[in-house]
Design a protein around this motif. Structure first.
Motif, PDB file in Angstrom:
ATOM      1  N   VAL A  79       0.830  -1.206   0.000  1.00 42.21           N
ATOM      2  CA  VAL A  79       0.000   0.000   0.000  1.00 42.21           C
ATOM      3  C   VAL A  79       0.864   1.256   0.000  1.00 42.21           C
ATOM      4  N   LEU A  80       1.879   1.291   0.856  1.00 43.14           N
ATOM      5  CA  LEU A  80       2.650   2.523   1.014  1.00 43.14           C
ATOM      6  C   LEU A  80       3.696   2.738  -0.076  1.00 43.14           C
ATOM      7  N   PHE A  81       4.267   1.640  -0.610  1.00 45.29           N
ATOM      8  CA  PHE A  81       5.367   1.793  -1.553  1.00 45.29           C
ATOM      9  C   PHE A  81       5.129   1.113  -2.892  1.00 45.29           C
ATOM     10  N   GLY A  82       4.020   0.418  -3.050  1.00 47.31           N
ATOM     11  CA  GLY A  82       3.722  -0.235  -4.317  1.00 47.31           C
ATOM     12  C   GLY A  82       4.581  -1.445  -4.595  1.00 47.31           C
ATOM     13  N   PHE A  83       5.247  -1.993  -3.561  1.00 49.30           N
ATOM     14  CA  PHE A  83       6.175  -3.099  -3.775  1.00 49.30           C
ATOM     15  C   PHE A  83       5.480  -4.419  -4.085  1.00 49.30           C
ATOM     16  N   GLY A  84       4.271  -4.633  -3.597  1.00 58.77           N
ATOM     17  CA  GLY A  84       3.590  -5.896  -3.836  1.00 58.77           C
ATOM     18  C   GLY A  84       4.193  -7.051  -3.055  1.00 58.77           C
ATOM     19  N   GLY A  85       5.316  -6.811  -2.411  1.00 61.91           N
ATOM     20  CA  GLY A  85       5.938  -7.840  -1.592  1.00 61.91           C
ATOM     21  C   GLY A  85       7.314  -8.253  -2.042  1.00 61.91           C
ATOM     22  N   GLY A  86       7.676  -7.937  -3.271  1.00 61.77           N
ATOM     23  CA  GLY A  86       8.906  -8.465  -3.844  1.00 61.77           C
ATOM     24  C   GLY A  86      10.171  -8.162  -3.068  1.00 61.77           C
ATOM     25  N   PHE A  87      10.483  -6.901  -2.867  1.00 63.40           N
ATOM     26  CA  PHE A  87      11.742  -6.554  -2.223  1.00 63.40           C
ATOM     27  C   PHE A  87      11.788  -7.003  -0.774  1.00 63.40           C
ATOM     28  N   VAL A  88      10.653  -7.009  -0.112  1.00 62.00           N
ATOM     29  CA  VAL A  88      10.621  -7.460   1.271  1.00 62.00           C
ATOM     30  C   VAL A  88      10.609  -8.985   1.338  1.00 62.00           C
ATOM     31  N   ALA A  89       9.868  -9.614   0.441  1.00 64.58           N
ATOM     32  CA  ALA A  89       9.671 -11.060   0.512  1.00 64.58           C
ATOM     33  C   ALA A  89      10.872 -11.863   0.038  1.00 64.58           C
ATOM     34  N   PHE A  99      20.419  -8.733  -7.576  1.00 62.96           N
ATOM     35  CA  PHE A  99      19.413  -8.147  -6.689  1.00 62.96           C
ATOM     36  C   PHE A  99      20.058  -7.083  -5.807  1.00 62.96           C
ATOM     37  N   ILE A 100      21.158  -7.458  -5.133  1.00 62.12           N
ATOM     38  CA  ILE A 100      21.832  -6.522  -4.231  1.00 62.12           C
ATOM     39  C   ILE A 100      22.365  -5.316  -5.005  1.00 62.12           C
ATOM     40  N   GLY A 101      23.002  -5.584  -6.137  1.00 59.01           N
ATOM     41  CA  GLY A 101      23.575  -4.501  -6.924  1.00 59.01           C
ATOM     42  C   GLY A 101      22.531  -3.539  -7.446  1.00 59.01           C
ATOM     43  N   TYR A 102      21.394  -4.090  -7.899  1.00 55.00           N
ATOM     44  CA  TYR A 102      20.373  -3.217  -8.454  1.00 55.00           C
ATOM     45  C   TYR A 102      19.762  -2.311  -7.392  1.00 55.00           C
ATOM     46  N   VAL A 103      19.481  -2.882  -6.201  1.00 57.38           N
ATOM     47  CA  VAL A 103      18.906  -2.048  -5.142  1.00 57.38           C
ATOM     48  C   VAL A 103      19.897  -0.970  -4.717  1.00 57.38           C
ATOM     49  N   TRP A 137      11.728   9.717   1.791  1.00 61.55           N
ATOM     50  CA  TRP A 137      12.871   9.236   2.573  1.00 61.55           C
ATOM     51  C   TRP A 137      12.611   7.846   3.147  1.00 61.55           C
ATOM     52  N   SER A 138      11.353   7.555   3.492  1.00 57.55           N
ATOM     53  CA  SER A 138      11.009   6.219   3.995  1.00 57.55           C
ATOM     54  C   SER A 138      11.231   5.170   2.916  1.00 57.55           C
ATOM     55  N   TYR A 139      10.932   5.520   1.676  1.00 56.81           N
ATOM     56  CA  TYR A 139      11.158   4.618   0.544  1.00 56.81           C
ATOM     57  C   TYR A 139      12.645   4.279   0.432  1.00 56.81           C
ATOM     58  N   VAL A 140      13.490   5.296   0.526  1.00 52.14           N
ATOM     59  CA  VAL A 140      14.940   5.087   0.454  1.00 52.14           C
ATOM     60  C   VAL A 140      15.402   4.215   1.619  1.00 52.14           C
ATOM     61  N   GLY A 141      14.871   4.482   2.811  1.00 51.67           N
ATOM     62  CA  GLY A 141      15.260   3.707   3.983  1.00 51.67           C
ATOM     63  C   GLY A 141      14.899   2.245   3.865  1.00 51.67           C
ATOM     64  N   LEU A 142      13.738   1.956   3.282  1.00 50.00           N
ATOM     65  CA  LEU A 142      13.327   0.563   3.111  1.00 50.00           C
ATOM     66  C   LEU A 142      14.247  -0.152   2.127  1.00 50.00           C
ATOM     67  N   LEU A 143      14.618   0.518   1.045  1.00 47.67           N
ATOM     68  CA  LEU A 143      15.548  -0.081   0.087  1.00 47.67           C
ATOM     69  C   LEU A 143      16.888  -0.398   0.753  1.00 47.67           C
ATOM     70  N   THR A 163      17.432  -1.021   3.929  1.00 46.48           N
ATOM     71  CA  THR A 163      17.245  -2.125   4.866  1.00 46.48           C
ATOM     72  C   THR A 163      17.261  -3.471   4.150  1.00 46.48           C
ATOM     73  N   VAL A 164      16.583  -3.531   3.006  1.00 47.48           N
ATOM     74  CA  VAL A 164      16.538  -4.779   2.236  1.00 47.48           C
ATOM     75  C   VAL A 164      17.925  -5.152   1.725  1.00 47.48           C
ATOM     76  N   THR A 165      18.698  -4.153   1.280  1.00 47.91           N
ATOM     77  CA  THR A 165      20.056  -4.427   0.800  1.00 47.91           C
ATOM     78  C   THR A 165      20.913  -5.024   1.900  1.00 47.91           C
ATOM     79  N   VAL A 166      20.851  -4.441   3.082  1.00 50.62           N
ATOM     80  CA  VAL A 166      21.626  -4.942   4.219  1.00 50.62           C
ATOM     81  C   VAL A 166      21.192  -6.365   4.578  1.00 50.62           C
ATOM     82  N   ALA A 167      19.882  -6.640   4.498  1.00 50.44           N
ATOM     83  CA  ALA A 167      19.374  -7.966   4.841  1.00 50.44           C
ATOM     84  C   ALA A 167      19.864  -9.035   3.859  1.00 50.44           C
ATOM     85  N   MET A 168      20.093  -8.645   2.615  1.00 41.98           N
ATOM     86  CA  MET A 168      20.522  -9.611   1.599  1.00 41.98           C
ATOM     87  C   MET A 168      22.016  -9.917   1.654  1.00 41.98           C
ATOM     88  N   LEU A 169      22.825  -9.012   2.185  1.00 35.92           N
ATOM     89  CA  LEU A 169      24.267  -9.173   2.153  1.00 35.92           C
ATOM     90  C   LEU A 169      24.762 -10.462   2.827  1.00 35.92           C
TER      91      LEU A 169
END
Length: 265
Positions: A18-28, A107-111, A248-254, A256-262
């Motif tokens: 709802v907030l970022f239009g991600f549909g779940g991909g980057f988080v899931a 994935f990591i590089g693109y984010v 800024w919240s959008y940038v922060g979420l990206l 966070t996901v990058t750090v989680a994937m490393l």
């Protein structure tokens, strides 16, 4: 415990849908890669395929409950949607052939590149126009971007919002409008990607992994169980977030996901 965790992550994917239009991909994707780590090199491939199915349902539901006055901004975008679907089909096929490590690092590089882009290039954190601007101030996305956006998004299992939201911001849309429009665009990408994933060859080491093709049905069901009620509630009562905080919240979420994937790389 894995199922409980996935339901909890599903709640988060509902919020990001709802907030970022991600549909779940980057988080899931990071969580699914962890949940299916027992599949070894195939874990990332299953994660991107399962993410596509989750995005079909989440983005479809979010689109259905989006006000028509918002969706009207996509009027005349038939060619764009078609090219998104064609690109997604090609990207999903490429994922089946690519080494798992390549998909993970891509994935990591693109984010990471996206984070740098939205921070350094003007137009995202400070858009050219905001809601309330004169009619016609915002511009539609050019159809020519459809195929590459669809291909990259399906290859990485990320939907498309990470590419389309910055593009729509630079076209003059507010974060509220850009993220809402990302869901129908994500749907155009996720449907062909899911068809390809469901038709994928079964993984021999995954006899007890509840797979249909390359899709982990148990994980997808748990994510959707958490996500759908959240989408329904937030679409009815969307939070009021200042546009600059939203960006800024959008940038922060990206980030966070990058750090989680490393650690999984």
């Amino acid at each position: 415990m894995d199922v409980v965790l996935l339901i909890g992550v599903g709640l988060l994917t509902g919020v990001t849908t709802v907030l970022f239009g991600f549909g779940g991909g980057f988080v899931a994707v990071p969580v699914l890669a962890w949940a299916d780590a027992g599949l070894g090199a195939d874990a990332m491939r299953v994660a991107t395929a399962t993410s596509a199915l989750v995005m079909v349902v989440n983005a479809g539901f979010a689109t259905a409950v989006t006000p028509r006055r918002v969706l009207v901004a996509l009027r005349g975008s038939g060619l764009l949607l078609s090219l998104l679907a064609v690109g997604a089909w090609a990207g999903a096929l490429a994922t089946r052939l690519a080494p798992s490590g390549l998909v993970r690092w891509a994935f990591i590089g693109y984010v990471a590149l996206t984070i740098a882009d939205v921070l350094l290039r003007p137009g995202f954190l400070r858009p050219h126009s905001q809601e309330g601007a004169a009619p016609g101030a915002s511009r539609p996305l050019p159809a020519v971007v459809g195929a590459p956006v669809g291909a990259v998004s399906a290859f990485l299992g990320v939907g498309g919002s990470v590419m389309t939201v910055p593009a729509m911001r630079r076209a003059g849309h507010s974060m509220h409008t850009a993220t809402a429009l990302a869901n129908p665009l994500t749907l155009a990408i996720a449907v062909p990607a899911t068809v390809v994933a469901l038709a994928g060859t079964a993984i021999p080491a995954a006899a007890d992994a509840h797979l249909a093709g390359l899709v982990d049905l148990r994980a997808a069901s748990a994510l959707l169980l958490g996500a759908l009620p959240v989408i329904a509630v937030l679409r009815r009562r969307p939070p009021r977030i200042p546009d600059h905080v939203y960006a800024w919240s959008y940038v922060g979420l990206l980030a966070t996901v990058t750090v989680a994937m490393l650690p999984m790389a």
